[in-house]
Scaffold this motif. Structure first.
Motif, PDB file in Angstrom:
ATOM      1  N   HIS A  30       0.831  -1.205   0.000  1.00  0.00           N
ATOM      2  CA  HIS A  30       0.000   0.000   0.000  1.00  0.00           C
ATOM      3  C   HIS A  30       0.866   1.256   0.000  1.00  0.00           C
ATOM      4  O   HIS A  30       0.705   2.141  -0.849  1.00  0.00           O
ATOM      5  N   TYR A  81      -5.348   2.162  -4.140  1.00  0.00           N
ATOM      6  CA  TYR A  81      -6.691   1.671  -4.405  1.00  0.00           C
ATOM      7  C   TYR A  81      -6.879   1.358  -5.884  1.00  0.00           C
ATOM      8  O   TYR A  81      -7.627   0.432  -6.235  1.00  0.00           O
ATOM      9  N   TRP A  84      -5.388  -2.021  -6.077  1.00  0.00           N
ATOM     10  CA  TRP A  84      -6.285  -3.050  -5.521  1.00  0.00           C
ATOM     11  C   TRP A  84      -7.417  -3.372  -6.483  1.00  0.00           C
ATOM     12  O   TRP A  84      -7.764  -4.547  -6.673  1.00  0.00           O
ATOM     13  N   LEU A 118      -9.945  -5.525  -1.484  1.00  0.00           N
ATOM     14  CA  LEU A 118     -11.186  -4.788  -1.294  1.00  0.00           C
ATOM     15  C   LEU A 118     -11.401  -4.442   0.177  1.00  0.00           C
ATOM     16  O   LEU A 118     -11.975  -3.398   0.500  1.00  0.00           O
ATOM     17  N   VAL A 121      -9.589  -1.271   0.815  1.00  0.00           N
ATOM     18  CA  VAL A 121     -10.382  -0.125   0.359  1.00  0.00           C
ATOM     19  C   VAL A 121     -11.405   0.246   1.433  1.00  0.00           C
ATOM     20  O   VAL A 121     -11.585   1.427   1.766  1.00  0.00           O
ATOM     21  N   THR A 124     -10.260   2.225   4.409  1.00  0.00           N
ATOM     22  CA  THR A 124     -10.151   3.666   4.228  1.00  0.00           C
ATOM     23  C   THR A 124     -11.511   4.320   4.023  1.00  0.00           C
ATOM     24  O   THR A 124     -11.774   5.403   4.558  1.00  0.00           O
ATOM     25  N   THR A 151     -20.467   4.926  -1.656  1.00  0.00           N
ATOM     26  CA  THR A 151     -19.791   3.848  -0.931  1.00  0.00           C
ATOM     27  C   THR A 151     -20.724   2.662  -0.729  1.00  0.00           C
ATOM     28  O   THR A 151     -20.314   1.500  -0.883  1.00  0.00           O
TER      29      THR A 151
END
Length: 203
Positions: A30, A81, A84, A118, A121, A124, A151
């Motif tokens: 990351h 991200y 990812w 995921l 993700v 965050t 989201t």
């Protein structure tokens, strides 16, 4: 259904055993993505921390942009991200292979290159929605109702995709829809409870 979930989890015991060291490796990747996004734009990495420093952060990268030329801090914030989502998309494509993978390959692909990315993700996104300072707040600013609905929609999309991918990867050993929903919603709820109390990665 509970027996089906238990048998599925039992077959993944090694992956779950490696979850903690795996989280450290994911933090390294990351933060490495942040650093790479800085370097490819001509910036300078001042600090690279990939072990939790004990102040609520998973890790962070401090940097200086180049003195001249264009530089996108948005790209730096979102680089992990993007990676990812790319990995998850690759696994989704691989799951369409006609010949089934051996279980250890299928489980490794699903656990480490689909579900875990995921989850990072979510690590965050969920804190961002409650006002935590992290990569998404650096990228998008103060969260809005639109961010909340987006989201929620992306979480639903990830759940649907996750079911399809695991059924294709595991074939007969995959979870049926009811068992998958119980397990996946439990994981999302656990992530929500944990990550809202733990700030995500800072730059």
């Amino acid at each position: 259904m509970l027996a089906e979930i238990w048998n599925f989890m039992r077959r993944h015991w090694l992956h779950m055993l490696l979850a903690v060291p795996g989280a450290v490796v994911f933090t390294l990747v990351h933060e490495g993505a942040h650093a790479a996004a800085v370097l490819v734009q001509g910036g300078t990495v001042l600090e690279f921390v990939w072990l939790p420093p004990g102040d609520g952060k998973w890790g962070y990268v401090a940097y200086d942009p180049p003195a001249q030329g264009s530089f996108s801090s948005l790209f730096v914030s979102l680089a992990p991200y993007l990676l990812w989502f790319f990995l998850a998309a690759v696994v989704a494509l691989l799951s369409r292979r006609r010949r089934p993978f051996p279980f250890w390959v299928a489980s490794s692909l699903y656990f480490w290159l689909f579900a875990a990315p995921l989850a990072d993700v979510a690590n965050t996104a969920f804190p961002y929605l409650v006002g935590r300072e992290n990569d998404f707040s650096h990228a998008f600013g103060t969260p809005s109702w639109t961010d909340l609905f987006l989201t929620a929609a992306l979480t639903l999309l990830a759940l649907v995709a996750g079911h399809l991918v695991q059924r294709r990867l595991y074939r007969a050993q995959g979870l049926g829809l009811p068992a998958y929903l119980v397990l996946s919603l439990s994981v999302v709820l656990a992530l929500l409870c944990i990550t809202v109390g733990i700030p995500g990665s800072y730059l």
